[in-house]
Motif scaffolding. Structure first.
Motif, PDB file in Angstrom:
ATOM      1  N   GLY A 127       0.915  -1.177   0.018  1.00 47.42           N
ATOM      2  CA  GLY A 127      -0.153   0.066   0.037  1.00 47.42           C
ATOM      3  C   GLY A 127       0.718   1.275   0.066  1.00 47.42           C
ATOM      4  N   PHE A 128       1.372   1.593  -1.093  1.00 47.77           N
ATOM      5  CA  PHE A 128       2.280   2.622  -1.281  1.00 47.77           C
ATOM      6  C   PHE A 128       1.379   3.670  -2.205  1.00 47.77           C
ATOM      7  N   SER A 129       1.351   3.577  -3.348  1.00 54.99           N
ATOM      8  CA  SER A 129       0.741   4.430  -4.503  1.00 54.99           C
ATOM      9  C   SER A 129      -0.527   5.053  -4.003  1.00 54.99           C
ATOM     10  N   GLU A 130      -0.719   6.143  -4.389  1.00 54.84           N
ATOM     11  CA  GLU A 130      -2.126   6.677  -4.178  1.00 54.84           C
ATOM     12  C   GLU A 130      -2.568   7.409  -5.639  1.00 54.84           C
ATOM     13  N   ALA A 133      -0.200  10.410  -5.815  1.00 60.24           N
ATOM     14  CA  ALA A 133       1.215   9.866  -5.213  1.00 60.24           C
ATOM     15  C   ALA A 133       1.733   8.411  -5.781  1.00 60.24           C
ATOM     16  N   GLY A 134       2.153   8.538  -7.067  1.00 62.03           N
ATOM     17  CA  GLY A 134       2.442   7.289  -7.663  1.00 62.03           C
ATOM     18  C   GLY A 134       3.917   7.141  -7.313  1.00 62.03           C
ATOM     19  N   SER A 135       4.994   7.595  -8.373  1.00 61.40           N
ATOM     20  CA  SER A 135       6.212   7.697  -8.297  1.00 61.40           C
ATOM     21  C   SER A 135       6.854   8.598  -7.190  1.00 61.40           C
ATOM     22  N   ASP A 136       6.065   9.631  -6.869  1.00 60.27           N
ATOM     23  CA  ASP A 136       6.426  10.515  -5.988  1.00 60.27           C
ATOM     24  C   ASP A 136       5.889  10.179  -4.548  1.00 60.27           C
ATOM     25  N   LEU A 137       6.318   9.316  -3.572  1.00 56.71           N
ATOM     26  CA  LEU A 137       5.862   8.728  -2.640  1.00 56.71           C
ATOM     27  C   LEU A 137       5.758   9.766  -1.679  1.00 56.71           C
ATOM     28  N   TRP A 234       9.656   6.604   5.290  1.00 51.46           N
ATOM     29  CA  TRP A 234      10.507   6.735   4.045  1.00 51.46           C
ATOM     30  C   TRP A 234      11.775   5.990   3.841  1.00 51.46           C
ATOM     31  N   ALA A 235      12.443   6.101   5.006  1.00 53.48           N
ATOM     32  CA  ALA A 235      13.543   5.213   5.115  1.00 53.48           C
ATOM     33  C   ALA A 235      13.259   3.539   4.787  1.00 53.48           C
ATOM     34  N   VAL A 236      12.366   3.433   5.643  1.00 53.04           N
ATOM     35  CA  VAL A 236      11.600   1.937   5.434  1.00 53.04           C
ATOM     36  C   VAL A 236      11.281   1.525   4.146  1.00 53.04           C
ATOM     37  N   ALA A 237      10.730   2.352   3.504  1.00 50.53           N
ATOM     38  CA  ALA A 237      10.058   2.096   1.955  1.00 50.53           C
ATOM     39  C   ALA A 237      11.028   2.057   1.209  1.00 50.53           C
ATOM     40  N   GLN A 238      12.002   2.963   1.274  1.00 50.46           N
ATOM     41  CA  GLN A 238      13.509   2.747   0.239  1.00 50.46           C
ATOM     42  C   GLN A 238      13.857   1.258   0.558  1.00 50.46           C
ATOM     43  N   SER A 239      14.141   0.757   1.439  1.00 56.18           N
ATOM     44  CA  SER A 239      14.394  -0.797   1.590  1.00 56.18           C
ATOM     45  C   SER A 239      13.498  -1.621   0.958  1.00 56.18           C
ATOM     46  N   THR A 240      12.328  -1.513   1.221  1.00 56.82           N
ATOM     47  CA  THR A 240      11.361  -2.367   0.637  1.00 56.82           C
ATOM     48  C   THR A 240      11.377  -2.281  -1.104  1.00 56.82           C
ATOM     49  N   LEU A 241      11.636  -1.170  -1.559  1.00 58.22           N
ATOM     50  CA  LEU A 241      11.615  -0.851  -2.947  1.00 58.22           C
ATOM     51  C   LEU A 241      12.967  -1.588  -3.612  1.00 58.22           C
ATOM     52  N   GLY A 371       9.121   2.747  -9.995  1.00 56.58           N
ATOM     53  CA  GLY A 371       9.807   4.002 -10.165  1.00 56.58           C
ATOM     54  C   GLY A 371       9.741   4.311 -11.496  1.00 56.58           C
ATOM     55  N   SER A 372       9.048   5.344 -12.004  1.00 58.87           N
ATOM     56  CA  SER A 372       9.061   5.744 -13.507  1.00 58.87           C
ATOM     57  C   SER A 372      10.455   5.907 -14.233  1.00 58.87           C
ATOM     58  N   ASP A 373      10.099   5.895 -15.561  1.00 60.12           N
ATOM     59  CA  ASP A 373      11.521   6.014 -16.371  1.00 60.12           C
ATOM     60  C   ASP A 373      12.189   7.329 -16.033  1.00 60.12           C
ATOM     61  N   GLU A 374      11.128   8.429 -15.833  1.00 57.18           N
ATOM     62  CA  GLU A 374      11.721   9.907 -15.486  1.00 57.18           C
ATOM     63  C   GLU A 374      12.312   9.759 -14.143  1.00 57.18           C
ATOM     64  N   ILE A 375      11.852   9.164 -13.278  1.00 61.34           N
ATOM     65  CA  ILE A 375      12.365   9.147 -12.000  1.00 61.34           C
ATOM     66  C   ILE A 375      13.839   8.356 -11.932  1.00 61.34           C
ATOM     67  N   GLN A 376      13.944   7.097 -12.533  1.00 62.75           N
ATOM     68  CA  GLN A 376      15.303   6.422 -13.020  1.00 62.75           C
ATOM     69  C   GLN A 376      16.310   7.431 -13.448  1.00 62.75           C
ATOM     70  N   ARG A 377      15.926   8.397 -14.596  1.00 61.64           N
ATOM     71  CA  ARG A 377      16.871   9.287 -15.029  1.00 61.64           C
ATOM     72  C   ARG A 377      17.332  10.317 -14.171  1.00 61.64           C
ATOM     73  N   ASN A 378      16.382  10.625 -13.379  1.00 59.53           N
ATOM     74  CA  ASN A 378      16.659  11.710 -12.453  1.00 59.53           C
ATOM     75  C   ASN A 378      17.711  11.109 -11.430  1.00 59.53           C
TER      76      ASN A 378
END
Length: 397
Positions: A127-130, A133-137, A234-241, A371-378
């Motif tokens: 239950g992350f995306s809204e 609030a998709g790629s921008d969690l 936020w830190a926990v979610a980064q580990s999840t992803l 994480g969208s292509d745009e996020i990966q490029r960033n």
């Protein structure tokens, strides 16, 4: 016995087991079937893998098949792709996101409470995306208000894979205001059968309902089911992803490589095997697929050696998404009008089923998921190339 011999023995062992145990004609059985039949097939395959120790080679020693090196895990995933075994889509979040998050962040009580249930077949969703609030969690708005020994949750999540079948949920919520906004997030473990939880499957253009929306109406979660501290979500979610990176990309790139034969088969069926233009496109695609496999292998070697850098995973994921798009597009192009007819899709397959229209539409998922292509490029630009970040409030003049 040296490690090379050990690796060869493991590869032979896994290959022999898969030959005996991969469900025969599973693709035909899962094509055009309903979700209930798919869930049953996934459970049967999951139970076989758990019993053999091949479902959890990434778990610590002491769990079935756990404690294997990354090199050994890579062999298992390569052989799974080679055997064209069903993907454990229904249990993916449980085996990776949930388990790895709990092992890194969970208390001993949480590990004892939840990890055995995963091996018994409990299904987890994320239950992350809204809706906004998709790629921008960091924009998550689902609210969790602390009242005594529990949080009271209200809000909505969307694009949650297989949430309609889930027993538990990894839930990212907002518990406070913060600048930056990441600081106001808290991570909770939610019982999907709790009062106030409702789930609505999302019907896709392919006819699938892989994703769902989740609604929370005064849902209660005990503080003891919080992962990390309040505001540390936020830190926990980064580990999840990050838990799915590496081995998953190795498997997916290898599946694409083994599926190149399907493109060649379509060329023969359509009488285009000698078409120089198509042969040139296929040759270019083969090179790109092999490059994707090499990038995934290189990334995993960096993880094994401890030299992984921020942005390495983004390069592999971005490259895979783009190559997959070209792969499915060529298959659909070679198939001509026939390749655009509607056909029932195959549940539990990867993105290279040979049902080219569905495969092509599904390939766009990988431009967004994780994480969208745009996020990966960033990430690549800012963390690897050290380019300046975009200003927060820029606008076109």
């Amino acid at each position: 016995m040296n490690s090379t011999v050990d690796s060869n023995n493991l590869r032979e062992e896994v290959r022999a087991w898969l030959t005996q145990n991969v469900p025969q004609d599973w693709r035909q059985a899962m094509t055009g079937t309903d979700q209930d039949a798919f869930v049953k097939a996934q459970r049967d395959w999951f139970n076989k893998l758990v019993a053999a120790g091949y479902a959890t080679p990434h778990w610590p020693e002491g769990w079935p098949g756990g404690g294997r090196s990354l090199a050994d895990q890579k062999i298992i995933y390569e052989e799974t792709a080679r055997a064209d075994a069903p993907r454990l889509i229904l249990f993916f979040v449980a085996l990776y996101h949930s388990a790895c998050t709990l092992m890194e962040w969970g208390t001993q009580e949480q590990k004892e409470k939840y990890l055995p249930g995963i091996l018994k077949g409990e299904i987890w969703c994320q239950g992350f995306s809204e809706p906004n609030a998709g790629s921008d969690l960091a924009s998550v708005k689902t609210r969790a208000e602390l009242k005594g020994d529990r949080y009271v949750i209200n809000g909505q999540k969307t694009w949650s894979t297989m949430a309609q079948y889930a027993d538990k949920c990894l839930l990212l919520t907002r518990t406070g205001k913060s600048e930056p906004p990441q600081g106001g997030l808290t991570y909770l473990l939610l019982d999907m059968k709790a009062k106030g939880v409702s789930v609505r499957p999302i019907s896709q253009i392919t006819g699938d309902d892989e994703f769902a929306e989740i609604f929370f109406d005064d849902v209660e979660v005990l503080v003891e089911d919080r992962v990390g501290k309040d505001g540390e979500g936020w830190a926990v979610a980064q580990s999840t992803l990050s838990s799915e990176r590496g081995l998953t990309l190795v498997e997916l790139t290898q599946r694409m490589r083994y599926s190149l034969a399907k493109v060649a088969e379509v060329m023969r069926e359509r009488g285009r095997a000698s078409d120089p233009a198509i042969r040139k496109e296929l040759g270019a695609l083969i090179a790109k697929v092999n490059a994707s496999c090499a990038l995934a292998d290189q990334y995993l070697l960096k993880r094994i050696s401890g030299t992984e850098a921020a942005g390495d995973a983004s390069i592999v994921k971005l490259n895979y998404a783009r190559t997959l798009r070209e792969f499915t597009k060529l298959g659909m192009s070679i198939s001509g009008l026939q390749g655009q007819y509607f056909e029932d899709f195959t549940r539990g397959g990867s993105q290279e089923t040979g049902n080219w229209t569905v495969d092509f539409m599904n390939s766009y998922n990988w431009s967004i998921a994780g994480g969208s292509d745009e996020i990966q490029r960033n990430i690549i630009a800012e963390r690897m190339l050290l380019m300046p970040r975009e200003p927060k409030n820029w606008q076109l003049s």
